[in-house]
Design an enzyme around this catalytic site. Structure first.
Site, PDB file in Angstrom:
ATOM      1  N   TYR A  28       0.848  -1.191   0.000  1.00  0.00           N
ATOM      2  CA  TYR A  28       0.000   0.000   0.000  1.00  0.00           C
ATOM      3  C   TYR A  28       0.887   1.244   0.000  1.00  0.00           C
ATOM      4  CZ  TYR A  28       1.052   0.538   4.981  1.00  0.00           C
ATOM      5  OH  TYR A  28       1.702   0.697   6.178  1.00  0.00           O
ATOM      6  N   CYS A  29       0.303   2.341  -0.444  1.00  0.00           N
ATOM      7  CA  CYS A  29       0.968   3.642  -0.381  1.00  0.00           C
ATOM      8  C   CYS A  29      -0.122   4.697  -0.200  1.00  0.00           C
ATOM      9  CB  CYS A  29       1.831   3.882  -1.610  1.00  0.00           C
ATOM     10  SG  CYS A  29       0.930   3.866  -3.179  1.00  0.00           S
ATOM     11  N   THR A  30       0.193   5.956  -0.444  1.00  0.00           N
ATOM     12  CA  THR A  30      -0.758   7.033  -0.157  1.00  0.00           C
ATOM     13  C   THR A  30      -2.029   6.935  -0.992  1.00  0.00           C
ATOM     14  OG1 THR A  30       1.189   8.401   0.152  1.00  0.00           O
ATOM     15  CG2 THR A  30      -0.934   9.535   0.133  1.00  0.00           C
TER      16      THR A  30
END
Ligand SMILES: [Zn+2]
Ligand SMILES: [Zn+2]
Length: 343
Positions: free
Chosen positions: A198-200
């Site tokens: 996951y990331c932003t």
């Protein structure tokens, strides 16, 4: 035809205050082949300028990455314009949870080599061969699986103030570094483990997932729409929230609160705190975490040296700044030996 900003940030701030109208902070990205990024850039600027859209947008041959503030009453018009561009039709818009009238004060549309600075030679793999996208419901279920390795694909200063429970948070300054570290750590588990990332907002994972598939990982997943979309779904659907703390964002808010947990510390006194700031010394501009008490005591600076400098006459400060890049351009963002409580 106006192709660039004419108003300063200050003038814009005053205008926004005066108008007092509702605005939406939102972001989107799309990997797509863009033949002439300059032409596309001008098309976007002219239209969005007319629609009173503000923000920071990067356009490259590989696609577009946009963070915007759109007047609420012109949202429909904005959306119709996007839908009229074939590769942006129905693109997912990440709408921020906390709305801020002044999240952006200018419209900057820039042509870059890449929309994500990744140092990769994309010719060697297919960016569109991405991993499986999972929504918040599927993600919550998936990360309970003992065969899952959950990885935060962001940099150290982002995961420091907020991340998912049990996630691996590489202590890296760049996306490129994390790609290598994760691959090295998981080299013996390319087939038996499930790699969940996951990331932003999803843009980094989308490329990372294609990269890892290319590197032989068999089970690659990514959180669709990243933390921003996850938080929205958790709230709308009343799901269990498995995130802790704040989501770092790249506008002047610096972070969006997802839960009330404060998982980081003031880099100067060690008290619980998750407020990022930039050192008040323009020549330093270091990004770090500072509590309110330290902000007062240290005059918003990262160190005694910087306090000394901000008390010099402006002319002298300018002279000293010449030729010195500020921390926006320094590689080691958010790191300094002067910060006692920065790991
Ligand atoms: Zn402090
Ligand atoms: Zn400083």
């Amino acid at each position: 035809m106006q192709l660039y900003n004419k108003l300063s940030a200050k003038e814009r701030e005053a205008l926004l205050e005066e108008a007092g109208e509702e605005r939406l902070t939102l972001s989107f990205y799309k990997y797509a082949k863009i033949g002439n990024p300059h032409l596309f850039r001008n098309h976007l600027f002219v239209t969005w300028h007319e629609q009173d859209v503000l923000g920071r947008i990067y356009v490259a041959h590989e696609g577009i990455n946009a963070q915007l503030s759109v007047p609420a009453k012109r949202f429909k018009e904005f959306k119709e314009f996007l839908d009229g561009i074939n590769f942006l039709k129905d693109v997912r818009l990440n709408i921020a949870i906390e709305q801020d009238l002044k999240s952006f004060l200018k419209l900057k549309v820039k042509v870059r080599d890449k929309i994500v600075a990744d140092g990769l030679n994309d010719e060697t793999f297919d960016v569109t061969n991405k991993g499986v996208h999972v929504d918040a419901v599927a993600f919550n279920e998936l990360i309970e699986d003992p065969d899952v390795v959950l990885v935060d694909m962001r940099n150290h200063y982002e995961s420091e103030i907020g991340h998912f429970k049990n996630a691996i948070t590489p202590d890296v300054d760049t996306f490129r570094d994390s790609l290598d570290i994760i691959e090295e750590d998981l080299r013996d588990h390319k087939e038996d483990k499930k790699l969940v990332m996951y990331c932003t907002g999803g843009i980094r994972c989308e490329k990372a997932s294609a990269y890892y598939k290319h590197k032989g990982f068999k089970n690659v997943f990514q959180l669709e729409g990243g933390i921003i979309e996850y938080a929205r779904q958790v709230e709308n659907l009343g799901l269990e929230n498995k995130f802790l703390g704040k989501n770092f964002v790249f506008d002047h808010r610096r972070g969006e609160r997802i839960t009330n947990d404060i998982i980081s510390h003031c880099h100067q006194c060690g008290e619980p705190c998750d407020t990022h700031t930039n050192c008040a010394n323009q020549a330093c501009h270091l990004l770090f975490i500072q509590c309110e008490k330290c902000a007062v005591a240290m005059e918003n600076c990262c160190s005694d040296d910087c306090i000394e400098i901000i008390h010099l006459p402006e002319e002298e400060q300018k002279r000293r700044r010449q030729g010195i890049p500020n921390s926006n351009k320094i590689f080691k963002k958010g790191r300094s030996e002067k910060l006692k409580f920065k790991k």
